[in-house]
Design a protein around this motif. Structure first.
Motif: not given
Length: 418
Positions: A143-148, A156-162
């Motif tokens: 999953x990707x959730x990121x801002x620039x 950005x969101x680290x899906x593994x470590x929440x």
């Protein structure tokens, strides 16, 4: 920022080339992404809006919204046929909400960065998911959730470590704010791994024949005199008209692939009809009589295409010489013209380093964004707990924008940046 596409797995590339066309991977990758872009002020250029948003399924635009028309519209005929009017109405309201949210937050970031208002600044958000499909089994891949901001990664969101990752100091207040709301991160993770995947599968079921089956490449091999060294030729392999965008293309000499270090590649580029093209070239001595060919494999093929060079040069004797009965120069020219037109639209943002997510999609132009209704807080630290993907169901979840209904890309309340 990463890019995702429907593709054949390349893990077995080396084995495939050695063992021949009978070995073909059965793993496919598919993606669903939403991209939002907001400018700090209008630029008064045709086709560039202060706010835009788009949905991309396997690198194809499926819906679109801009701040001038302010309506979410389908970009694929099957989206218009399959999705009911209520879907588009709720999606429009969601996009309007995000447009307001982005307007607030790009202003906040300008102040945080101590940027003046005379320049144009850009805030972008991309979120979505990728899956791997093998037979009837579909597995979440990432999953990707990121801002620039202004072309640089912001958060950005680290899906593994929440948890959120802040690559720059200016993003730390936002990271702390969002990480201090556990339900926000839980919902973000849940959206990426479940809700987004559900929508991806639904859209894939609705998709038309070309989306599901893909489009095979046409392959052309031709040579021209080098402009820098008249004693050499530039031998090129062009694969065009293929979809999805991942393809294997190698230039071979006596059936052995040339080292990539010797190859010049255009990279995969979009055609006007939502297919893709790729050209690779190598310089060779003009008088060389070696056996060169172009080896191309794509997941739509049952066996690779091997196109041999016939030894001719298209401009060595002044005119264009057809190769295999095809006027290559004309075909390539049409594609280049289309790319130039698209590039002109993005030129302003690109030259000022304001265009982001360049690896995400070649169909973005000025990538699109959306802002939330009545936002009093902002993305950097605030009170609203919804970043906004619940709008398809009309929900107002306490999320960072990854609520169910990602298809519409957002809910009414988004956690502010500051």
């Amino acid at each position: 920022m990463g890019t995702s596409v429907a593709t054949t797995s390349f893990a077995v590339l080396g084995v495939f080339i050695l063992c021949g066309p009978s070995l073909q991977t059965e793993i496919e990758k598919h993606s669903l992404y939403y991209i939002y872009t907001a400018l700090s002020k209008p630029v008064n250029q045709p086709g560039i809006y202060q706010f835009t948003a788009m949905g991309l399924l396997d690198d194809r635009e499926i819906d679109y919204y801009n701040s001038e028309e302010q309506r979410k519209i389908p970009r694929q005929h099957w989206m218009q046929e399959k999705m009911q009017e209520d879907y588009w109405e709720k999606g429009t309201q969601s996009r309007k909400s995000k447009e307001q949210w982005f307007n607030v937050n790009v202003d906040i970031l300008m102040k945080r960065m101590t940027h003046n208002e005379s320049d144009v600044h850009v805030l972008q958000w991309r979120h979505g998911c990728e899956v791997e499909k093998q037979g009837d089994k579909v597995r979440f891949s990432k999953g990707i959730d990121e801002y620039s901001y202004d072309g640089d990664n912001f958060l950005s969101f680290d899906d593994k470590d929440s948890q959120w990752v802040a690559p720059v100091a200016a993003a730390l207040p936002t990271k702390r704010k969002w990480d201090n709301v556990p339900i926000l991160n839980q919902y973000t993770k849940g959206y990426l791994e479940k809700e987004c995947v559900d929508w991806l599968n639904k859209f894939r079921e609705y998709g038309d024949e070309q989306l599901i089956k893909g489009s095979p490449p046409e392959v052309h091999v031709f040579a021209k005199r080098c402009t820098s060294d008249k004693t050499k030729l530039k031998l090129s392999c062009l694969a065009t008209g293929f979809y999805p965008k991942d393809v294997i293309l190698t230039i071979r000499k006596y059936r052995s692939s040339l080292p990539e270090a010797e190859i010049e590649s255009s990279g995969v580029r979009p055609n006007h009809d939502e297919t893709f093209q790729l050209k690779k070239s190598v310089e060779i001595p003009q008088d060389e009589k070696a056996d060169y060919d172009c080896f191309v494999f794509h997941r739509t093929l049952t066996k690779p295409i091997i196109s041999r060079w016939d030894g001719t040069c298209t401009n060595c004797n002044e005119g264009l010489i057809p190769v295999n009965g095809t006027a290559i120069g004309v075909g390539v020219g049409v594609v280049v013209v289309g790319l130039v037109v698209a590039a002109a639209i993005c030129l302003y943002l690109y030259m000022t380093k304001r265009l982001v997510f360049t690896r995400q999609s070649n169909t973005n132009g000025a990538v699109q964004g959306n802002n939330a209704n009545g936002v009093k807080d902002t993305l950097l630290p605030g009170k609203n707990f919804s970043n906004g993907h619940a709008a398809a169901n009309g929900g107002h979840n306490h999320t960072n924008g990854h609520a169910p209904t990602a298809a519409n890309g957002g809910s009414n309340g988004m956690t502010d940046i500051v």
